[in-house]
Motif scaffolding. Structure first.
Motif, short mmCIF file in Angstrom:
data_model
loop_
_atom_site.label_atom_id
_atom_site.label_comp_id
_atom_site.label_asym_id
_atom_site.label_seq_id
_atom_site.Cartn_x
_atom_site.Cartn_y
_atom_site.Cartn_z
N ASP A 586 8.04 -11.39 0.31
CA ASP A 586 8.00 -12.31 -0.84
C ASP A 586 6.76 -12.01 -1.69
OD1 ASP A 586 8.59 -14.35 -2.57
OD2 ASP A 586 7.69 -15.92 -1.31
N PHE A 587 6.83 -10.95 -2.50
CA PHE A 587 5.72 -10.58 -3.36
C PHE A 587 5.89 -11.17 -4.75
CE2 PHE A 587 5.77 -6.96 -0.31
CZ PHE A 587 4.49 -7.12 0.20
N ASP A 588 4.75 -11.38 -5.43
CA ASP A 588 4.77 -11.90 -6.81
C ASP A 588 4.72 -10.77 -7.84
OD1 ASP A 588 4.75 -14.61 -5.96
OD2 ASP A 588 2.60 -14.45 -5.57
N ILE A 589 4.05 -9.67 -7.47
CA ILE A 589 3.91 -8.56 -8.41
C ILE A 589 3.62 -7.28 -7.63
CG2 ILE A 589 1.41 -8.90 -8.74
CD1 ILE A 589 1.81 -8.12 -11.69
N LEU A 590 4.06 -6.16 -8.19
CA LEU A 590 3.75 -4.84 -7.63
C LEU A 590 2.87 -4.09 -8.61
CD1 LEU A 590 4.16 -2.36 -5.70
CD2 LEU A 590 6.19 -1.80 -7.07
N ILE A 591 1.80 -3.49 -8.10
CA ILE A 591 0.89 -2.68 -8.92
C ILE A 591 0.94 -1.25 -8.42
CG2 ILE A 591 -1.50 -2.35 -9.67
CD1 ILE A 591 -1.93 -5.34 -9.21
N MET A 592 1.17 -0.31 -9.33
CA MET A 592 1.23 1.10 -8.93
C MET A 592 0.76 1.99 -10.07
SD MET A 592 5.40 1.62 -8.93
CE MET A 592 5.27 3.28 -8.29
N GLY A 593 0.36 3.22 -9.75
CA GLY A 593 -0.15 4.15 -10.75
C GLY A 593 0.96 4.96 -11.40
N ALA A 594 0.70 5.41 -12.64
CA ALA A 594 1.69 6.20 -13.40
C ALA A 594 1.54 7.68 -13.14
CB ALA A 594 1.56 5.93 -14.89
N HIS A 595 0.37 8.14 -12.65
CA HIS A 595 0.12 9.53 -12.28
C HIS A 595 0.16 10.50 -13.44
CE1 HIS A 595 0.63 7.71 -8.44
NE2 HIS A 595 1.89 7.45 -8.69
N GLY A 596 0.14 10.00 -14.67
CA GLY A 596 -0.05 10.89 -15.81
C GLY A 596 1.12 11.78 -16.18
N HIS A 597 2.34 11.51 -15.76
CA HIS A 597 3.49 12.34 -16.14
C HIS A 597 3.84 12.14 -17.60
CE1 HIS A 597 5.58 13.37 -12.09
NE2 HIS A 597 4.32 13.78 -12.15
N ASN A 598 4.14 13.22 -18.29
CA ASN A 598 4.70 13.10 -19.62
C ASN A 598 6.22 13.19 -19.53
OD1 ASN A 598 5.43 15.84 -19.43
ND2 ASN A 598 3.46 16.49 -20.28
N TRP A 599 6.89 13.07 -20.66
CA TRP A 599 8.34 12.98 -20.63
C TRP A 599 8.99 14.28 -20.16
CZ3 TRP A 599 11.62 16.04 -23.51
CH2 TRP A 599 11.04 16.80 -24.54
N VAL A 600 8.30 15.43 -20.38
CA VAL A 600 8.87 16.71 -19.95
C VAL A 600 8.89 16.76 -18.42
CG1 VAL A 600 8.59 19.21 -19.96
CG2 VAL A 600 8.13 17.89 -22.04
N LYS A 601 7.77 16.40 -17.77
CA LYS A 601 7.71 16.41 -16.32
C LYS A 601 8.69 15.40 -15.73
CE LYS A 601 3.01 18.10 -15.65
NZ LYS A 601 1.68 17.79 -15.08
N ASP A 602 8.79 14.22 -16.36
CA ASP A 602 9.73 13.22 -15.87
C ASP A 602 11.16 13.74 -15.95
OD1 ASP A 602 7.76 11.43 -15.30
OD2 ASP A 602 7.94 10.30 -17.16
N LEU A 603 11.47 14.50 -16.99
CA LEU A 603 12.82 15.04 -17.16
C LEU A 603 13.12 16.07 -16.08
CD1 LEU A 603 15.37 15.14 -18.99
CD2 LEU A 603 14.26 16.98 -20.25
N LEU A 604 12.13 16.92 -15.76
CA LEU A 604 12.33 17.98 -14.79
C LEU A 604 12.29 17.48 -13.34
CD1 LEU A 604 10.21 20.88 -16.28
CD2 LEU A 604 12.69 20.77 -16.14
N PHE A 605 11.33 16.61 -13.06
CA PHE A 605 11.07 16.27 -11.67
C PHE A 605 11.42 14.81 -11.32
CE2 PHE A 605 7.66 19.25 -13.09
CZ PHE A 605 8.24 20.37 -12.55
N GLY A 606 11.72 14.00 -12.32
CA GLY A 606 11.99 12.60 -12.07
C GLY A 606 10.70 11.80 -12.03
N THR A 607 10.81 10.48 -12.09
CA THR A 607 9.63 9.63 -12.09
C THR A 607 9.76 8.55 -11.03
OG1 THR A 607 8.48 7.93 -13.36
CG2 THR A 607 10.71 8.46 -14.07
N THR A 608 8.76 8.42 -10.18
CA THR A 608 8.77 7.40 -9.14
C THR A 608 8.72 6.01 -9.76
OG1 THR A 608 7.64 8.89 -7.61
CG2 THR A 608 7.54 6.56 -7.12
N VAL A 609 7.90 5.85 -10.79
CA VAL A 609 7.74 4.54 -11.44
C VAL A 609 9.08 4.02 -11.94
CG1 VAL A 609 6.73 3.35 -13.41
CG2 VAL A 609 5.33 4.92 -12.07
N GLY A 610 9.83 4.86 -12.67
CA GLY A 610 11.11 4.43 -13.22
C GLY A 610 12.10 4.06 -12.14
N ALA A 611 12.14 4.86 -11.06
CA ALA A 611 13.09 4.59 -9.98
C ALA A 611 12.75 3.28 -9.27
CB ALA A 611 13.09 5.75 -8.99
N VAL A 612 11.45 3.05 -9.02
CA VAL A 612 11.03 1.83 -8.32
C VAL A 612 11.29 0.60 -9.18
CG1 VAL A 612 9.01 0.59 -7.45
CG2 VAL A 612 9.33 3.01 -6.88
N ARG A 613 10.95 0.71 -10.46
CA ARG A 613 11.06 -0.45 -11.37
C ARG A 613 12.48 -1.02 -11.42
NH1 ARG A 613 11.93 -0.49 -16.83
NH2 ARG A 613 11.83 1.79 -16.89
#
Length: 624
Positions: A586-613
């Protein structure tokens, strides 16, 4: 930091524990060394063996035997690394050395693979020319299709690929058994060839080429990865058994490779050297002369058939090694068909240009040069390997013994010393023969000195790390910044996803601002090792224990300032592991880092932030 399984398409794809009998279980382990052994009988070996046999008779036979013993030792170390640490040689290097050093090591490994591939492409093209009269340039172009054969075999499973390779090895071995029978070598001269001797400088060049052709650096990367295709019980007994079975796999496979190499050298000595033909280094010349000298057309046909089988089998393993090196050193994963076409083009383009500009008669010299390049790169692969399998903590009790360590360093000393002498002699020769040596002083000598210093660095760096304490496998932050905060509570139950990078500092500081000292903090980290992916919370590898220890250090540091802290260790992929932990409480909020990916890296390798969110139902604060 993202960690990937080596050769993920076939990783742990063969369950040895499912075999009902001991014999079937042993056979399930056999295979990786046969894939590796084809690199020890590729067309590059043919060129050096033919040159050695035709110029010096049986004199260099001892070099082949010594090289085979070296290869057996080093391949067994490579297999041990993959079995125990579940990391291939490139991945282990990435864990140990800095990013710039790893990039240089990657560059050198790619040069070695390109040199190896060059030999395989040329050999395959020469074989097609000899059997079907296909022009050499067309033959080089046709080898691009090998890439698609590899993709097809990979889709059929690693066992079927191994069966295909073993069938090609059988063709090579059978061909040379018949060739030796036809050549009728002198047994007494063969025995004398096992006594160490180097007739002169040219023999040294050929001998180093033989060592480079036999002890191939890309095979060390390949073997440490292929042994991970076997799934077995990760207990001490299971690991010990896997090491033993893979050792015998290596003994059988590499001795078969030694037989093939020795057969080529003996064939050249018995056929060409005995008839006064001392300059047979071109495979095409050897093919043409076999029929009249041995009195049957089958000698030439079998020779060409074995050459095609050698080129075809070696090119498959060379391409796999290219994949392992790219993913291991750079942590770069791209589409398999793109990666393999790029790896093949790295070899085809130099071969095509060399034949186009220097003619088809340059293939023999190109093949020998490619093997010398391989030998020069050996030290940069062997030295890290010995360090990795000597580390008591990381090898979890399966480190190599002191006698093995001494022999391994002696082998390394021999190889590196021979290479340094070769480079020195070549540079000295260029300086003496060049009319304008300024370019050699400006470009060649500084480059040689740089790589000598790099060799020294990768030798002493792990020793210094050991003296300072255990090297870190992930970029853990050295200082945990925990400040006093007496603000009233905003969120009562805060989850913080950590990856042990610099971004953790910002994530923790943001959490303290939101929760103060009245909130409860849960630190989450997902272990991404090979063992974590396969065995989950039952994984007990070094990185799992290391990550758990660092989480506990974070907790103690925060508790010293009066914060209420819990830790949760997850296993596998962060994209699914973090949501499982968050949704299970029962958490109220999750805090995590973005790790500096740009849209090109996210397109090639995927993004943990987007999947978790998208998999959790609470707010997410992303720190950058």
């Amino acid at each position: 930091m993202k960690k990937n399984n080596s050769l993920e398409e076939v990783h742990n794809s063969i369950d040895t524990g499912a075999k009902t009998s001991v014999f079937k279980r042993i056979l399930a382990f056999f295979g990786p060394a046969y894939m590796v052994s084809v690199g020890y009988m590729d067309p590059g070996n043919w060129a050096t063996d033919l040159a050695g046999g035709s110029r010096f008779g049986y004199t260099l036979l001892w070099v082949l035997l010594m090289s085979n013993l070296m290869a057996l030792l080093l391949q067994s170390l490579s297999a041990r690394l993959g079995i125990v640490r579940q990391r291939d040689l490139a991945q282990a290097s990435r864990d140990t050395y800095s990013r710039p050093v790893n990039f240089i090591l990657y560059f050198l490994a790619e040069i070695a693979i390109a040199a190896c591939d060059l030999a395989e492409v040329l050999g395959m093209a020469i074989g097609l020319e000899l059997l079907f009269d296909i022009p050499l340039l067309w033959g080089v172009s046709i080898t691009l299709l090998d890439t698609f054969l590899l993709l097809f075999l990979m889709n059929k499973g690693i066992k079927k690929m191994e069966a295909f390779i073993i069938s090609l090895i059988a063709i090579i071995g059978l061909s040379f058994i018949i060739e030796i029978f036809l050549a009728e070598p002198e047994m007494s001269e063969m025995a004398k060839g096992l006594i160490p001797s180097i007739p002169g400088g040219e023999a040294l060049y050929i001998a180093i080429g033989i060592i480079g052709a036999t002890v191939m650096p890309h095979n060390l990367y390949l073997h440490s990865s292929l042994v991970q295709t076997r799934k077995f019980d990760r207990t001490k007994k299971g690991i010990k058994q896997a090491i033993k079975y893979n050792f015998w796999d290596s003994v059988i496979a590499l001795n078969l490779a030694f037989f093939v190499n020795a057969a080529i050298l003996i064939l050249a000595a018995a056929t060409f050297y005995r008839n006064g033909m001392f300059e047979i280094a071109e495979i095409q010349d050897a093919h043409k002369l076999l029929q009249p000298l041995l009195g049957t057309k089958w000698a030439a046909i079998l020779f060409a058939l074995a050459l095609i089988a050698a080129g075809q089998s070696s090119t498959i393993t060379g391409t796999l090694a290219g994949q392992i090196v790219m993913e291991g050193y750079l942590n770069l994963r791209i589409q398999p068909w793109v990666r393999r076409i790029l790896t093949r083009l790295v070899a085809i383009v130099p071969a095509f240009l060399a034949i186009y500009y220097f003619g088809e008669r340059s293939t023999g010299e190109l093949l020998i040069l490619s093997q010398v390049i391989l030998s020069l790169q050996l030290g940069f692969a062997i030295i890290p390997l010995i360090h990795f399998v000597s580390n008591k903590q990381k090898m979890q009790g399966f480190e190599i013994s002191l006698p093995t360590k001494i022999v391994s360093w002696l082998v390394t000393l021999v190889i590196v010393s021979l290479n340094i002498k070769l480079v020195y002699d070549e540079i000295h020769s260029w300086l003496m023969s060049s009319e304008n040596p300024v370019y050699i002083w400006v470009f060649v000598i500084p480059l040689a000195v740089f790589f000598l210093f790099l060799l020294v660095y990768i030798t002493i760096k792990p020793v210094l790390e050991k003296a300072r304490g255990q090297a870190k496998l992930v970029p853990h932050i050295d200082k945990i910044i925990v400040s006093e905060n007496n603000r009233s509570i905003t969120y009562a139950n805060i989850a913080i996803a950590l990856d042990f990078s610099e971004i953790d500092k910002k994530s923790l500081e943001s959490a303290f601002q939101l929760g103060g000292k009245e909130a409860k903090y849960v630190l989450i980290h997902i272990v991404e090792t090979v063992g974590a992916f396969v065995y989950g919370d039952k994984a007990h590898d070094f990185e799992t224990m290391s990550d758990a220890r660092y989480l506990d250090e974070y907790k103690k540091k925060m508790e010293a300032f009066g914060y209420k802290v819990e830790v949760r260790l997850g296993f596998g992929n962060p994209k699914t592991g973090i949501p499982e932990v968050v949704n299970g409480a029962d958490f109220d909020i999750l805090i995590m880092g973005a790790h500096g990916h740009n849209w090109v890296k996210d397109l090639l390798f995927g993004t943990t932030v987007g999947a978790v969110r998208h998999k959790i139902n609470i707010p997410v604060l992303i720190t950058v």
